[in-house]
Enzyme design. Structure first.
Site, PDB file in Angstrom:
ATOM      1  N   HIS A  30      -4.159   2.622   2.599  1.00 43.89           N
ATOM      2  CA  HIS A  30      -5.121   3.644   2.995  1.00 43.89           C
ATOM      3  C   HIS A  30      -5.549   4.328   1.708  1.00 43.89           C
ATOM      4  CE1 HIS A  30      -7.028   6.951   5.077  1.00 43.89           C
ATOM      5  NE2 HIS A  30      -6.364   7.771   4.291  1.00 43.89           N
ATOM      6  N   CYS A 108     -11.118   2.743   5.829  1.00 40.88           N
ATOM      7  CA  CYS A 108     -11.008   3.857   4.888  1.00 40.88           C
ATOM      8  C   CYS A 108     -11.374   3.447   3.467  1.00 40.88           C
ATOM      9  CB  CYS A 108      -9.600   4.439   4.924  1.00 40.88           C
ATOM     10  SG  CYS A 108      -8.313   3.212   4.572  1.00 40.88           S
TER      11      CYS A 108
END
Length: 194
Positions: A30, A108
């Site tokens: 992420h 993301c």
């Protein structure tokens, strides 16, 4: 006059996913972009509004227990002012809606790369989003993962708060309408026939 603020990519290890993917040489990460002491990231939810959220820079705990801070990568600097960045993030929110999130095609890391390109003219390092690159080889991967793993806890909290605010506004509007109706009804009841 430019602000010349550092643009930093904060990378988080999604270690629960890496248990499955590291054996085939793919890390799952992420990421978020830090600028002006704020970190902006993107995650999925089932609603047609922005999936962009903000956390304290480098704070994996705000993302949830399955995330671990890995490293910060300085990407460059920007001359955009903080107000400009807020407008840029708001504009990106029109493209990066929660219900448009896809682990392989719009995640993301795609958001971090897009924001980084705007702020300092650089994409994020390729190794961070390698999973998306290999998704054509392992299309079943997303279907093997529980849906709750795909939405960071910070975003779930943000979505819950936004929905709560909308519910309260609707309740307030309904109460105002009911009071206005009652008041109007009371006035008509006072009229007498001639």
């Amino acid at each position: 006059m430019g602000a010349n603020q550092l643009v930093v990519l904060n990378v988080y290890d999604m270690y629960w996913m890496n248990e499955y993917t590291s054996s085939i040489g793919i890390g799952v990460f992420h990421s978020g972009i830090e600028v002006y002491g704020r970190e902006f990231a993107y995650g999925g939810h089932p609603y047609p509004f922005s999936g962009i959220f903000e956390i304290s820079p480098g704070n994996a705990a705000e993302l949830g227990e399955t995330f671990k801070f890995k490293e910060a990568v300085v990407l460059g600097s920007t001359d955009f002012l903080e107000d400009d960045i807020e407008k840029i993030v708001e504009e990106l929110g029109k493209e990066y809606k929660g219900n448009a999130y896809h682990l392989m095609h719009k995640n993301c890391n795609h958001f971090s790369s897009a924001l980084s390109e705007i702020l300092c003219g650089k994409e994020i390092p390729r190794w961070i989003n390698r999973l998306a690159y290999f998704s054509s080889c392992i299309p079943f991967l997303q279907s093997c993962l529980p849906k709750e793993w795909l939405t960071p806890a910070a975003l779930q909290s943000s979505v819950s708060q936004e929905l709560q605010d909308e519910l309260e506004e609707a309740e307030d509007a309904a109460a105002s309408t009911a009071m206005a109706s009652a008041a109007a009804g009371g006035r008509t009841g006072r009229h007498t026939k001639l």
